[in-house]
Design a protein around this motif. Structure first.
Motif: not given
Length: 194
Positions: A122-128
Motif C-alpha cells: 500500500d505504501a509503494s502504491d501510494f508513492i506511485g
C-alpha cells in the motif's frame, strides 16, 4: 505448567511468526540485498511501477528517506518547555510517511479503502499514485527523483510556488534522494534477485 501460561506462550510464538517485517532490511545501501532479503518489497515495487510508471529505484530512495524502511515510522514528539509532550510533529506514518489527509485522498481516489500505511504494498502504491499526480499536476517526470521528492515533501501547491527554495536543508535531502535513486538503479541493473 498452567493453562494460562501455555496459552500466552503459544500466542507469543504465533505473533513472532507474523507475515510483516518488524525491522528494516539489514543493508539499506544495497538494493540487491534489500531485494533478496525482502521479496515482498520487490513484488510491491514492481506492481507500483507497472501501475503508475514510477521506477523501482525512485520508490526505494523515497522510502529510504522517509522511513528508513520502517513500517511503524512516526514523526518525533513536540515538547513544550522541553519536557511536556504536545503530540507528534505531524500525522505522517508508515513506510511512506503519508499524512492523514493525503492518505485519505489516496484511498478515495484509488478505491483502496482498506489500505494501510504500514504495509509495503500500500505504501509503494501510494508513492506511485502521488508521484503520478505530481507528473499530471506540475509536470514532473516520473524518473526525476529530486523534483518528485520536493513535490512529495512540499505538496503540489508548495512545489509550484517554489517553497523549497528557501529550505537549504530540504534541497540537500532531495539531492540525497536523487543520488540514492541513481545508486539503487545501478545496483538493480546488475542484480540477479531482481
Amino acid at each position: 505448567m498452567s493453562r494460562t501460561l501455555c496459552v500466552m506462550i503459544m500466542a507469543l510464538m504465533l505473533a513472532s511468526c507474523g507475515g510483516g517485517y518488524s525491522s528494516p532490511p539489514s543493508n539499506m545501501d544495497n538494493a540487491c540485498a534489500i531485494a533478496r532479503e525482502r521479496p515482498k518489497y520487490v513484488r510491491a515495487f514492481k506492481a507500483t511501477e507497472r501501475r503508475w510508471g514510477v521506477p523501482v529505484a525512485v520508490q526505494m530512495a523515497t522510502i529510504y528517506q522517509e522511513s528508513r524502511f520502517r513500517g511503524d515510522a512516526r514523526t518525533p514528539y513536540r515538547y513544550a518547555l522541553g519536557i511536556i509532550p504536545m503530540g507528534r510533529q505531524s500525522s505522517a506514518y508508515g513506510y511512506s510517511q503519508a499524512l492523514d489527509g493525503t492518505w485519505d485522498d489516496y484511498k478515495k481516489s484509488t478505491g483502496k479503502r482498506r489500505a494501510k500505511r504500514d504495509k509495503m504494498r500500500d505504501a509503494s502504491d501510494f508513492i506511485g499514485w502521488y508521484m503520478n499526480e505530481s507528473n499530471r499536476k506540475v509536470g514532473i517526470s516520473l524518473t526525476d527523483a529530486r523534483n518528485q521528492y520536493l513535490a512529495y515533501h512540499e505538496g503540489h501547491t508548495g512545489f509550484s510556488r517554489g517553497t523549497y527554495n528557501s529550505k537549504s536543508w530540504l534541497m540537500r535531502v532531495a539531492a540525497d534522494v536523487e543520488a540514492r535513486a541513481i545508486l539503487y538503479e545501478s545496483q538493480l541493473s546488475r542484480c540477479r534477485a531482481f
